[in-house]
Design a protein around this motif. Structure first.
Motif, mmCIF file in Angstrom:
data_model
loop_
_atom_site.group_PDB
_atom_site.id
_atom_site.type_symbol
_atom_site.label_atom_id
_atom_site.label_comp_id
_atom_site.label_asym_id
_atom_site.label_seq_id
_atom_site.Cartn_x
_atom_site.Cartn_y
_atom_site.Cartn_z
ATOM 1 N N LYS A 131 0.827 -1.210 0.000
ATOM 2 C CA LYS A 131 0.000 0.000 0.000
ATOM 3 C C LYS A 131 0.861 1.260 0.000
ATOM 4 C CE LYS A 131 -4.129 -1.771 2.369
ATOM 5 N NZ LYS A 131 -4.955 -1.661 3.598
ATOM 6 N N GLY A 132 2.000 1.160 0.659
ATOM 7 C CA GLY A 132 2.857 2.330 0.779
ATOM 8 C C GLY A 132 3.733 2.525 -0.446
ATOM 9 N N SER A 133 4.488 3.613 -0.435
ATOM 10 C CA SER A 133 5.429 3.906 -1.511
ATOM 11 C C SER A 133 6.747 4.360 -0.901
ATOM 12 C CB SER A 133 4.873 4.996 -2.439
ATOM 13 O OG SER A 133 4.618 6.188 -1.724
ATOM 14 N N LEU A 134 7.843 4.006 -1.537
ATOM 15 C CA LEU A 134 9.160 4.362 -1.019
ATOM 16 C C LEU A 134 9.515 5.790 -1.399
ATOM 17 C CD1 LEU A 134 11.172 1.078 -1.744
ATOM 18 C CD2 LEU A 134 10.169 1.841 0.427
ATOM 19 N N VAL A 135 10.105 6.503 -0.436
ATOM 20 C CA VAL A 135 10.510 7.892 -0.641
ATOM 21 C C VAL A 135 11.963 8.039 -0.211
ATOM 22 C CG1 VAL A 135 10.124 10.294 0.029
ATOM 23 C CG2 VAL A 135 8.178 8.752 -0.236
ATOM 24 N N GLU A 136 12.782 8.612 -1.069
ATOM 25 C CA GLU A 136 14.185 8.869 -0.743
ATOM 26 C C GLU A 136 14.386 10.363 -0.503
ATOM 27 O OE1 GLU A 136 17.368 6.855 -2.929
ATOM 28 O OE2 GLU A 136 15.794 5.851 -4.095
ATOM 29 N N ILE A 137 15.094 10.687 0.584
ATOM 30 C CA ILE A 137 15.392 12.081 0.933
ATOM 31 C C ILE A 137 16.905 12.223 1.055
ATOM 32 C CG2 ILE A 137 15.033 13.962 2.584
ATOM 33 C CD1 ILE A 137 12.496 13.180 1.233
ATOM 34 N N LYS A 138 17.458 13.181 0.337
ATOM 35 C CA LYS A 138 18.891 13.411 0.377
ATOM 36 C C LYS A 138 19.284 14.160 1.653
ATOM 37 C CE LYS A 138 19.969 11.605 -3.629
ATOM 38 N NZ LYS A 138 20.804 10.392 -3.716
ATOM 39 N N CYS A 139 20.537 13.976 2.064
ATOM 40 C CA CYS A 139 21.085 14.649 3.245
ATOM 41 C C CYS A 139 20.846 16.150 3.184
ATOM 42 C CB CYS A 139 22.573 14.348 3.354
ATOM 43 S SG CYS A 139 23.432 15.320 4.583
ATOM 44 N N ARG A 182 6.078 5.636 2.735
ATOM 45 C CA ARG A 182 5.007 6.617 2.907
ATOM 46 C C ARG A 182 3.665 5.909 2.906
ATOM 47 N NH1 ARG A 182 5.351 11.359 -1.090
ATOM 48 N NH2 ARG A 182 5.096 9.663 -2.611
ATOM 49 N N LEU A 183 2.830 6.239 3.903
ATOM 50 C CA LEU A 183 1.480 5.690 4.006
ATOM 51 C C LEU A 183 0.487 6.842 3.944
ATOM 52 C CD1 LEU A 183 1.982 3.178 6.961
ATOM 53 C CD2 LEU A 183 1.773 2.599 4.545
ATOM 54 N N SER A 184 -0.567 6.690 3.183
ATOM 55 C CA SER A 184 -1.600 7.721 3.134
ATOM 56 C C SER A 184 -2.313 7.770 4.477
ATOM 57 C CB SER A 184 -2.609 7.416 2.026
ATOM 58 O OG SER A 184 -3.386 6.274 2.371
ATOM 59 N N SER A 185 -2.948 8.882 4.756
ATOM 60 C CA SER A 185 -3.666 9.017 6.026
ATOM 61 C C SER A 185 -4.759 7.957 6.151
ATOM 62 C CB SER A 185 -4.258 10.421 6.151
ATOM 63 O OG SER A 185 -5.176 10.672 5.095
#
Length: 598
Positions: free
Chosen positions: A27-35, A105-108
Motif C-alpha cells: 500500500k505504501g510507496s518508497l521515498v528517498e530524501i537526500k542529506c 510513505r502511508l496515506s492518512s
C-alpha cells in the motif's frame, strides 16, 4: 534491506503477521530524501505518515524572529507525521534528513485503517502524541551507527573500538567494522572499486545488528567516506595530552562530511589515567562545532561504560533540588548509589543541589565522600555574617570564598562527568543553564537566594537562585542525553518554627533591644531569613509538581529530613550520614526501579 523485518520490529506494527505486513508494504510507496533536504515543512497541510526504513531525521521548530530549535532526532524504525495523518493538523515541525534516508510513505487513510485494526498501533500512537505534544523528542534516539574518527596519529583506534563494542554489548547487539574487517568479509574486494558490494554488505549488517561501530581510516578514502555517509553520530577520538589544534585531516573530514551527513559531532578526549584531572578542555572545544564531549581515562573502565550508556540511550541523569544545608543529605545518597552500583552519568542541580552536584562531579573514589563532606562543613562554618541589608541580609565574601575552595579552580568543561546548574537572570527574566566556565561562579550564582545572599553580577546580568523557577531540573536531563532520570529532593514538607508570635505592628528596633538583653533567652522566630526561604520552597514546590508531571522521573527520592533545619550548617555531617544510611537501605529497591541488574 530487509524491509519486512524492519516493519515487524517496529512498535507500531507488532502483532501484524507477515501477510498483513506485506499488504502494508504494498500500500505504501518508497521515498528517498537526500542529506540536508526537508521531508516535511512546518505549517504544511500534507497528511501522509512516514516510516523510516533507513537513515536519520531531525525535527526542528521554527519560530519567527528567533533561532530555530532542534527538538530531537528520529531514528530507524520510527514513524513521523502521524498526528497530521490522524487529526488532519498542520505539520508542527520541519523534518530534515540528517543523512540520505529511505522512508515508507502511508496515506492518512491507510495509516488510520491500521490504527483501527491494531490495538498495539493505537497504543503506540498515544505514546508518541504524548511525547511530541510536549516537544520532548528523545535526543539521539535509536542510534544504530557510530563512526569513530581519530584526530591524532598516535590513537590506537582498534583497541578503543573493541573496548567500546564490548561495553555497548551489555545493552544491545553490536558489531565493530573497520576497512580491514570488511575486506576480509568480502574476500579481498577492492573497496575503492566495488561500492555496490560495500553498500549491500553494510546494509545487511545494519539489518542484523542493533548498532554498528564504524572505525574510519586515518585518511580520506572510500571506506571513510562510506562510514560518514551512513553514520548517525560522529565521535572524534583525541589524545588529551596532544595539541588541541585541528589537523589537516580533521578539517578535510569536516569539509567533506557536510555534503554526506548532518549528524552530530562529539569529542572523546582520552587520558592516560584518572590520577590527573582534565585541564584545558576549553581549547579543544573552541572552533569545533560539537554537541558534547567526554573525558575517558584508559585505566578506568567506568568511563567507557558511561560512553556506551550514552550511545545506547541508557545514561543515568540525576537532578538535585535546593534545600539550604539540608542538601547535604544528597551527598550521602549519592555515596550510597555509587557504592551500590547505580552509576551517575549526568548531574545537575539548583541552589544547594548545585553545590552538591559540583562536589560529586569531582569525586573519583568512594573514600573521598566523607572527607569532602567534612571539608564542606569546615568551609561553610561561620559564613553567615549579617550585613547592612541594602542588597542582602548576609555578606557574600566568606560564602563565596567557601565555594571557591570547594570548586578547586575547576572549569565545568574539565569535569569527568556532565554537570550543570541553574540560576535566574533578573535582567532577562529567564533561567540560565550553566554548562561551561568557572565552576565556582556557576554554583555561586545558583545559590544566591534572593534577599539572603548577594546576587552574582556578570556581563551586565544579575543572577540569583534558579530554584525560584525550577528547584529540581529533572526536565533538563533529557537534553543532556539521559535515558533514565533520578530526582533527589532535599526540601522539607514541614513549615517554619514559631516561638513567640508577634503582631503585624512589630518593630525591628524593639526586637533588636530584646536580642541585646542578656536575660532574654527566647529565639526570635520566624526570622526574615527563614521566611524568605520557606516562601521560596513553597512556591518552587508548586511549580516543581508541574515539571514532574510533564517529565516524570524513573526514580523519585525524598528522604524524611523534616527535623533538620534548612539554615543549620552544623547539621551537614549528620545529614550526609543519614543520607548514606538511608540510601544503602533502599539501594536494591532503587536498582530494581531503574532496571539495573544486581
Amino acid at each position: 534491506m530487509k524491509v519486512l523485518k524492519l516493519l515487524k520490529d517496529a512498535p507500531y506494527f507488532k502483532g501484524l503477521d507477515d501477510q498483513a505486513l506485506i499488504a502494508l508494504q504494498e500500500k505504501g510507496s518508497l521515498v528517498e530524501i537526500k542529506c540536508g533536504h526537508p521531508l516535511l515543512q512546518q505549517g504544511d497541510t500534507s497528511k501522509d505518515a512516514y516510516f523510516l526504513l533507513d537513515g536519520r531525521l531531525r525535527a526542528i521548530l521554527e519560530t519567527e524572529g528567533e533561532e530555530s530549535t532542534v527538538l530531537g532526532e528520529i531514528g530507524r524504525g520510527e514513524v513521523v507525521g502521524e498526528m497530521a495523518a490522524v487529526f488532519g493538523s498542520k505539520r508542527n515541525a520541519t523534518i530534515i534528513a540528517v543523512r540520505n534516508s529511505l522512508l515508507l510513505r502511508l496515506s492518512s487513510v491507510d495509516f488510520v485503517e491500521l490504527l483501527q485494526s491494531q490495538k498495539n498501533s493505537l497504543l503506540e500512537l498515544s505514546k508518541t502524541i504524548l511525547k511530541r505534544s510536549k516537544r520532548s523528542f528523545v535526543p539521539d534516539s535509536r542510534i544504530s551507527t557510530v563512526t569513530l574518527v581519530p584526530i591524532n596519529a598516535n590513537i590506537n583506534l582498534e583497541d578503543f573500538s573493541k573496548q567500546l563494542a564490548e561495553a555497548v554489548s551489555r545493552f544491545t547487539s553490536v558489531r565493530m567494522l573497520s576497512s580491514t574487517i570488511v575486506k576480509e568479509q568480502l574476500s579481498g574486494v577492492n573497496l575503492h572499486e566495488e561500492e555496490k558490494s560495500l553498500e549491500t554488505f553494510l546494509t545487511q549488517q545494519e539489518d542484523e545488528y542493533s548498532m554498528l561501530i564504524y572505525q574510519a581510516d586515518p585518511s580520506w578514502n572510500k571506506w571513510t567516506e562510506a562510514c560518514l555517509a551512513r553514520t548517525d553520530k560522529i565521535l572524534w577520538i583525541a589524545d588529551a595530552t596532544q595539541s588541541p589544534e585541528a589537523s589537516r585531516f580533521e578539517r578535510r573530514i569536516k569539509q567533506a562530511s557536510l555534503s554526506l551527513n548532518h549528524a552530530s559531532h562529539e569529542l572523546v578526549l582520552l587520558h592516560p589515567s584518572r590520577a590527573q584531572p582534565p585541564i584545558g578542555t576549553r581549547r579543544w572545544l573552541e572552533n569545533r562545532d560539537l554537541s558534547r564531549h567526554y573525558h575517558i581515562a584508559s585505566n578506568y573502565p567506568g568511563d567507557i561504560q558511561r560512553l556506551a550508556r550514552f550511545l545506547t540511550g541508557n545514561a543515568i541523569g540525576v537532578a538535585l533540588s535546593g534545600g539550604g544545608f539540608r542538601s547535604s543529605v544528597q551527598m550521602g545518597i549519592l555515596h550510597a548509589m555509587m557504592e551500590g552500583g547505580i552509576p551517575v552519568d549526568i548531574i545537575g542541580g539548583t541552589s544547594g543541589g548545585a553545590l552538591i552536584g559540583g562536589n560529586f562531579s569531582q569525586i573519583i573514589s568512594l573514600d573521598e565522600f566523607q572527607p569532602l563532606s567534612v571539608e564542606a562543613y569546615e568551609q561553610f562554618k561561620g559564613t553567615r555574617k549579617l550585613t547592612l541589608p541594602f542588597i542582602s541580609l548576609y555578606a557574600g565574601r566568606k560564602f563565596t570564598r567557601a565555594i571557591k575552595a570547594l570548586s578547586r579552580g575547576k572549569y565545568i568543561e574539565d569535569l569527568w562527568i556532565d554537570f550543570f546548574c541553574l540560576s535566574l537572570s533578573l535582567v532577562r527574566g529567564k533561567l540560565v543553564m550553566h554548562t561551561k566556565g568557572p565552576m565556582w561562579e556557576a554554583i555561586r550564582a545558583s545559590m544566591a537566594v534572593n534577599g539572603i545572599l548577594p546576587p552574582v553580577m556578570k556581563d551586565g546580568d544579575c543572577l540569583v537562585d534558579g530554584g525560584l523557577v525550577n528547584s529540581c531540573p529533572t526536565d533538563l536531563l533529557i537534553q543532556f542525553g539521559a535515558g533514565k532520570s533520578i530526582a533527589i529532593v532535599a526540601s522539607s514538607k514541614s513549615g517554619i518554627k514559631i516561638d513567640t508570635p508577634f503582631t503585624p505592628e512589630v518593630s525591628g528596633w524593639n526586637l533588636l533591644l530584646k536580642k541585646l538583653n542578656p536575660f532574654y533567652r527566647k529565639e526570635i522566630a520566624p526570622s526574615i531569613g527563614s521566611n524568605i526561604l520557606q516562601s521560596m520552597y513553597i512556591a518552587s514546590d508548586h511549580l516543581q509538581y508541574r515539571i514532574f508531571a510533564d517529565s516524570p522521573v524513573d526514580l523519585f527520592i525524598q528522604p524524611p529530613i523534616d527535623e533538620f533545619p534548612s539554615m543549620d550548617v552544623h547539621s551537614g555531617i549528620e545529614l550526609y550520614q543519614f543520607g548514606y544510611e538511608y540510601g544503602l537501605s533502599h539501594i536494591e529497591e532503587w536498582k530494581a526501579q531503574l532496571g539495573i541488574n544486581t
